[in-house]
Design a protein around this motif. Sequence first.
Motif, PDB file in Angstrom:
ATOM      1  N   GLY A  71       0.780  -1.225   0.000  1.00 12.38           N
ATOM      2  CA  GLY A  71       0.000   0.000   0.000  1.00 12.38           C
ATOM      3  C   GLY A  71       0.813   1.277   0.000  1.00 12.38           C
ATOM      4  O   GLY A  71       0.255   2.360  -0.208  1.00 12.38           O
ATOM      5  N   ARG A  72       2.107   1.197   0.239  1.00 11.94           N
ATOM      6  CA  ARG A  72       2.903   2.429   0.269  1.00 11.94           C
ATOM      7  C   ARG A  72       3.090   2.993  -1.135  1.00 11.94           C
ATOM      8  O   ARG A  72       3.085   2.270  -2.131  1.00 11.94           O
ATOM      9  CB  ARG A  72       4.258   2.195   0.935  1.00 11.94           C
ATOM     10  N   GLU A  73       3.259   4.282  -1.178  1.00 11.70           N
ATOM     11  CA  GLU A  73       3.384   5.000  -2.440  1.00 11.70           C
ATOM     12  C   GLU A  73       4.789   4.847  -3.015  1.00 11.70           C
ATOM     13  O   GLU A  73       5.779   4.965  -2.307  1.00 11.70           O
ATOM     14  CB  GLU A  73       3.078   6.474  -2.191  1.00 11.70           C
ATOM     15  N   ILE A  74       4.859   4.589  -4.311  1.00 12.27           N
ATOM     16  CA  ILE A  74       6.147   4.541  -5.007  1.00 12.27           C
ATOM     17  C   ILE A  74       6.032   5.375  -6.276  1.00 12.27           C
ATOM     18  O   ILE A  74       4.954   5.558  -6.823  1.00 12.27           O
ATOM     19  CB  ILE A  74       6.579   3.100  -5.359  1.00 12.27           C
ATOM     20  N   TRP A  75       7.182   5.883  -6.712  1.00  9.90           N
ATOM     21  CA  TRP A  75       7.244   6.654  -7.954  1.00  9.90           C
ATOM     22  C   TRP A  75       8.178   5.950  -8.930  1.00  9.90           C
ATOM     23  O   TRP A  75       9.218   5.427  -8.526  1.00  9.90           O
ATOM     24  CB  TRP A  75       7.758   8.067  -7.693  1.00  9.90           C
ATOM     25  N   VAL A  76       7.798   5.930 -10.207  1.00  9.64           N
ATOM     26  CA  VAL A  76       8.638   5.298 -11.221  1.00  9.64           C
ATOM     27  C   VAL A  76       8.788   6.217 -12.420  1.00  9.64           C
ATOM     28  O   VAL A  76       7.891   7.009 -12.730  1.00  9.64           O
ATOM     29  CB  VAL A  76       8.047   3.945 -11.696  1.00  9.64           C
ATOM     30  N   SER A  77       9.949   6.114 -13.037  1.00 10.28           N
ATOM     31  CA  SER A  77      10.155   6.707 -14.352  1.00 10.28           C
ATOM     32  C   SER A  77       9.816   5.623 -15.359  1.00 10.28           C
ATOM     33  O   SER A  77      10.490   4.590 -15.421  1.00 10.28           O
ATOM     34  CB  SER A  77      11.610   7.165 -14.506  1.00 10.28           C
ATOM     35  N   ALA A  78       8.759   5.829 -16.123  1.00 13.63           N
ATOM     36  CA  ALA A  78       8.204   4.769 -16.972  1.00 13.63           C
ATOM     37  C   ALA A  78       8.488   5.022 -18.444  1.00 13.63           C
ATOM     38  O   ALA A  78       8.425   6.154 -18.928  1.00 13.63           O
ATOM     39  CB  ALA A  78       6.703   4.648 -16.745  1.00 13.63           C
ATOM     40  N   SER A  79       8.802   3.923 -19.147  1.00 11.36           N
ATOM     41  CA  SER A  79       8.943   3.938 -20.596  1.00 11.36           C
ATOM     42  C   SER A  79       8.015   2.865 -21.153  1.00 11.36           C
ATOM     43  O   SER A  79       8.204   1.676 -20.888  1.00 11.36           O
ATOM     44  CB  SER A  79      10.391   3.655 -21.008  1.00 11.36           C
TER      45      SER A  79
END
Length: 253
Positions: free
Chosen positions: A108-116
């Motif tokens: 449930g924790r928030e994560i950020w990704v750089s997506a391609s």
Amino acid sequence: LITASQLISAESAPPDEGSHEDEKIRYLAFVMNRISSAVISTDPTLRITQWNKAAESLYGWKEAEVIGQLIDEICQTEFNVEQQALAHSTLLTEKRWYGELKQRHRDGREIWVSASVTLLDDADGRFIGGVTINHDITERKLMEDDLRRTKRDMEEVNLVLQNAFEREQLASRTDALTGVFNRRYFFEFIEYEVALSKRYRNSFSLIMFDVDHLKLVNDTAGHQAGDEVLKQVAHLVHMELRNVDILARYGGD
């Protein structure tokens, strides 16, 4: 398309010198299991067909748990409306899209990704799925959030200090009783006006007046009544001023 488990099996299988395809699969397995970014493949319905080890580490889901699941349900991507519309239009025209996304870990924790994101077509141009390569940028985004909060806090402190400074400046040049400028500011302003008049050979007007019989008002009606007279006089004069005029209290009355 093959799963990461099949790639691992292929990587650990004994080499077959006569099979070129086996060599390609083993090499692909070697790459997929060592790449640091999450690699996720989906079919045309956006159901997951491949989920590498980095994806397991990033999202907390094992490959066997996500194969066949919708990618949005597993990654819980949070698009804003503008970003989603831009990504959709870019994928339609260019078949590729790059951006930063907020998603959720299994816990449930928030994560950020750089997506391609890349869309895949077969030889006949039919859409057969997509590949997403995600790199964890959560730490960087948290630092950016901290910097924004720090900047906002500093701006609020600066605003408080600026307002306090302006109040102090106003108090230092304002007569406490009448609210007009005080004697000190009057002399500062006059010096400036005199210098300006000499420099450009222009004239300016200075009017001085007092309130007649103010002492009598103080003696008969009390100093509060006299103060009220001064405030009312200052108010009446101030209503007649132009924007360029300055009203100051030179002395008692």
